[in-house]
Structures are given as structure tokens and as C-alpha cells.
Design a protein around this motif. Structure first.
Motif, mmCIF file in Angstrom:
data_model
loop_
_atom_site.group_PDB
_atom_site.id
_atom_site.type_symbol
_atom_site.label_atom_id
_atom_site.label_comp_id
_atom_site.label_asym_id
_atom_site.label_seq_id
_atom_site.Cartn_x
_atom_site.Cartn_y
_atom_site.Cartn_z
ATOM 1 N N THR A 1 0.830 -1.210 0.000
ATOM 2 C CA THR A 1 0.000 0.000 0.000
ATOM 3 C C THR A 1 0.866 1.263 0.000
ATOM 4 O OG1 THR A 1 -0.146 -0.018 2.433
ATOM 5 C CG2 THR A 1 -1.872 -1.174 1.213
ATOM 6 N N GLU B 1 1.526 2.016 -3.547
ATOM 7 C CA GLU B 1 0.323 2.592 -4.146
ATOM 8 C C GLU B 1 0.167 4.060 -3.752
ATOM 9 O OE1 GLU B 1 -2.769 0.069 -2.787
ATOM 10 O OE2 GLU B 1 -2.090 -1.690 -3.919
ATOM 11 N N GLU B 2 0.546 4.389 -2.522
ATOM 12 C CA GLU B 2 0.471 5.778 -2.076
ATOM 13 C C GLU B 2 1.450 6.648 -2.860
ATOM 14 O OE1 GLU B 2 -0.255 9.326 -0.014
ATOM 15 O OE2 GLU B 2 -1.449 7.506 -0.314
#
Length: 456
Positions: A107, A110-111
Motif C-alpha cells: 500500500t 500505491e500511495e
């Protein structure tokens, strides 16, 4: 090395233009242009080569890692420093690697992509990566899109730095500061710091509470703002002595708080700044007002008890667990003929028990007292003159809470005269009874002679 001779071309240019030499002039100009192109090309090659060498040198020596990947995350190129940060010993091992393989938490990748889509760049983005050897590291990353000459996005390029040690140091510092803050705020003593001019730089809640406020009310104020002038003048002398000598000190001080006098034990210590010079003095002040009052009350009570003991008509002795004399009042001094100085610190049995009398309780005094902390007994003691006196003793034991020692308080009454009187009474009664029996016997015999039976 000269590539062309400008004087030759100048000669041709100065010739009159005619059909015969025009061709020669054009050829010369063409050669001149070609020579210039070759010269500039070589210079550009040298500059480009030097620039590449400088770039390679920078990339090989900087601590930050540099990388380039396509939009799917496949690595296209990484710098030597990036390989080192990621724990890779050769470029071949990452030729087919994907940046997603290094993220501990997907994640976070993805950030990073979200920031790139929204802002076109991601600055000072912290993330957790896993090296090839399995060790996890924190990195700070700056990334942006990699584009071609037409502005088309080809991938992502960025610079990242290993901040693991920096982060751990920062976390340790935060933890240390938190522990220090908890220690300072949890302390029962007033803690403060002041500068050379007596301005308060810090004050914990306890110190502020004693001044009937919170720390923010007093930080930035001077000692003269908070205390009477004569007290502030006295305290600043001690503080400046610490500044000047660099040596801490401890002393008893008196402060007026809310109109009442308080006594403190104040410890002052120098605090050095980054320059190595003393920047402030740290003070820890323990309020001993209640302790001093309790000590004074205890001394008054002790003097009162001592007076009672000295004026009491009863014999009062204190013994430790070895039956050593620790206290000896005037009444027993008078009875035994021994002064206090003659017996203190000496064995009770050695001085006062008769030579032919070894009391079984003295042989194992400590065990007997522990079994009989409160008891009474009767026994004889030997005075300095050798006289034997009979004493009725009552003992009470105080066990020390912080050790296995104890103190036996023994109170006695001299019953020698009473015992003598009692013995004389018993002997008198015995003689009377013997006389009575003798008289009865005589009367009985007289009655036999007179044939008269008397039932007396």
C-alpha cells in the motif's frame, strides 16, 4: 593541432570573383564548413564524455540511491549506491527485478503512485523496504515521472536515502525525551532551570503547583517576580556560583510560598549547551518543611520520654539482642552503685548476675526474647558492693522493622525488702504454729494424766 589554415581561405576570398575561381571559392567554403563541423563535433564529444565521466563519478560516490523503472515497476537502471542500500552485490541480480519486490507494505507503493498521479512528483516520502538479505530499512524517497523529448511518460525515476539509523536515533531521542519528561513530571520534587540572570527557562508541574499555577505562568519570569527580594538575592548568589565555577552544590534554603515559610534542600547542577559552555543551571528542590517539623516534634517527645525515664522511681534498662546494655536510668544507678558510663555497651550477665547463678534465659537470650517478647520474671542481681537484690522484672520488646535487631525495654521493681519481710512473716508463722503444736501436745499429755480427754 590546427584542423585548417584560415590564411588559405582568406586568400581565396580576396581573389576577384570570376567563373574560373568561383568554383574554387565555393569548394573552400565547403571545406571550411566541414572543418568547423568536425571541430565542434569533437569538442562536443569531449564535453559529453567528460560530462558522462563526471555524472558516473557522482553517481558512484553519492550516498543516495538513484533508480529508473518503467510504469509497471520493472527496474531499468540503478546506481551503485542504490545497489548497496538494497543489499545487492551485482547489477545482474536486479536486471529483471521489480520495485514492488522491495516494498514491505504494497500500500505504500500505491500511495507513492497516487502522489505522482495527483502532483506529478512525490517529495520526502518515507517508506519501509526489505533488502535482499531480508533486513528491513526505512528510506526517504523523491520521485517523479520520466518522460521522452515529446513529454510522453516512460516511467518513474527517483532518488532515495537510507534513513534507518537516523530514524532509530530520532525514535530513541523521542523515547528518551518522553522518559525524561515522565521522570521530571512524575517526581515529587520541584524541578526547574534558570539562566545567569535568574530567568526561569523550565519548571515542572510540582514546582508550578507550589507557586499556585502552571509552568506556562512562570517560564520567562525572573526569581524576583516570584519571591521576596531578599530571598531571590540570596538564591541568585548560589546559582551564579555554579555558573562561574562549573561545580554543582547542595544547600538548605528558605522560601516564602503563599505567605508561609518553607524549608528546602536544593541541589543545583550546571547544564552545558552545544558550545560546551554552561547555558543554564538545573535545580531540584525537596520541601523538607514537614520533615523538619516532624523531627522537631520527635526531639521534643524524645526529651520528654528521656525526662520521664530519668525521673522514674522504677529501674529501667534497655538491652539489645546480645543482652548488651544500651540504656541505664538513674534509679538503677542508685540501686546498683554503677554509673551509666560504667555499664553502657557491656554485657548485663557479666556485670549483674551472681557468680553462682547463670540464668538459663541469659544463655540463649535472643531466642528466649523472640518467644517471650512480653513477659515477667523474678531474679537476683549483684550490686557493685556485692549485695544481692531481688528484682521483679517486666520486659517489652521493640523489633526493628528494617533488620532482625530488637531492643528490650526492661522495667524492674526492687522487692528485696518485701521478700525479706515476707520471709520473716513465713518464719514467724512457722514458729507460731510450732509453738501451738507444742502447747497442744503438752495439754494432751496433762489430760492423759488426769484421765480427762480434751478435744482442744
Amino acid at each position: 593541432m590546427t584542423i585548417f589554415n584560415t590564411s588559405i581561405f582568406a586568400t581565396y576570398i580576396l581573389l576577384p570573383i570570376s567563373p574560373g575561381n568561383l568554383e574554387m571559392i565555393l569548394l573552400s567554403l565547403l571545406l571550411l564548413a566541414l572543418a568547423i563541423i568536425l571541430f565542434l563535433g569533437r569538442k562536443y564529444y569531449i564535453l559529453q564524455h567528460n560530462s558522462k565521466r563526471q555524472t558516473d563519478s557522482i553517481l558512484n560516490n553519492i550516498q543516495d540511491g538513484v533508480y529508473r523503472c518503467d510504469l509497471d515497476g520493472n527496474l531499468i537502471w540503478v546506481s551503485p549506491s542504490a545497489l548497496k542500500i538494497l543489499g545487492v552485490d551485482s547489477l545482474e541480480k536486479v536486471e529483471h527485478a521489480n520495485v514492488n519486490d522491495f516494498y514491505v507494505d504494497s500500500t505504500q507503493r500505491e500511495e507513492l503512485l497516487r502522489r505522482l498521479r495527483e502532483d506529478g512528483k512525490a517529495e520526502n516520502y518515507e517508506t519501509l523496504l526489505e533488502r535482499m538479505d531480508g533486513r528491513q530499512i526505512f528510506v526517504n524517497c523523491n520521485a517523479s515521472y520520466w518522460r521522452d523529448d515529446n513529454g510522453k511518460i516512460l516511467g518513474i525515476e527517483g532518488v532515495f536515502r537510507d534513513i534507518t539509523e537516523q530514524k532509530r536515533t530520532k525514535e530513541a531521542l523521542v523515547e528518551s525525551e518522553e522518559k525524561y519528561r515522565s521522570l521530571v513530571e512524575g517526581a515529587a520534587e520541584a524541578i526547574f532551570s534558570v539562566n545567569y540572570d535568574g530567568v526561569f527557562l523550565f519548571m515542572n508541574k510540582i514546582a508550578a503547583r507550589r507557586l499556585d499555577g502552571i509552568p506556562e505562568n512562570f517560564i520567562g519570569k525572573t526569581m524576583w517576580d516570584l519571591f521576596p527580594k531578599h530571598i531571590a538575592d540570596s538564591q541568585i548568589v548560589s546559582i551564579r556560583n555554579v555558573f562561574d565555577s562549573g561545580i554543582g552544590c547542595s544547600s538548605e534554603t528558605v522560601t516564602i510560598l503563599k505567605g508561609k515559610k518553607h524549608k528546602y534542600i536544593t541541589n543545583l547542577q550546571p547544564i552545558k549547551g552545544n558550545s560546551g559552555k554552561i547555558s543554564s543551571v538545573l535545580g531540584v528542590a525537596q520541601d523538607i518543611t514537614s520533615f523538619v517539623k516532624a523531627q522537631q516534634d520527635l526531639e521534643i517527645e524524645r526529651d520528654f520520654v528521656k525526662s520521664l525515664i530519668e525521673t522514674a522511681s522504677s529501674l529501667i534498662v534497655c538491652l539489645d539482642k546480645y543482652a548488651t546494655i544500651t540504656m541505664f536510668n538513674k534509679a538503677i544507678e542508685k540501686l546498683t552503685g554503677y554509673s551509666r558510663d560504667e555499664v553502657l555497651g557491656k554485657s548485663w550477665a557479666d556485670i549483674f548476675l551472681p557468680e553462682d547463678h547463670c540464668h538459663h534465659k541469659i544463655n540463649n537470650f535472643e531466642d528466649w526474647i523472640r518467644k517471650h517478647p512480653i513477659d515477667s520474671l523474678e531474679g537476683q542481681i549483684k550490686t557493685k558492693s556485692g549485695e544481692l537484690r531481688t528484682i521483679l522484672w517486666s520486659n517489652s520488646t521493640f523489633f526493628h522493622p528494617d533488620s532482625d535487631d530488637f531492643t528490650v525495654i526492661v522495667v524492674g521493681q526492687d522487692i528485696t525488702d518485701r521478700k525479706i519481710a515476707e520471709q520473716e512473716r513465713i518464719e514467724s508463722e512457722t514458729r507460731f504454729n510450732e509453738s501451738l503444736e507444742y502447747s497442744r501436745d503438752i495439754l494432751y499429755r496433762l489430760n492423759l494424766k488426769t484421765n480427762t480427754y480434751d478435744y482442744m
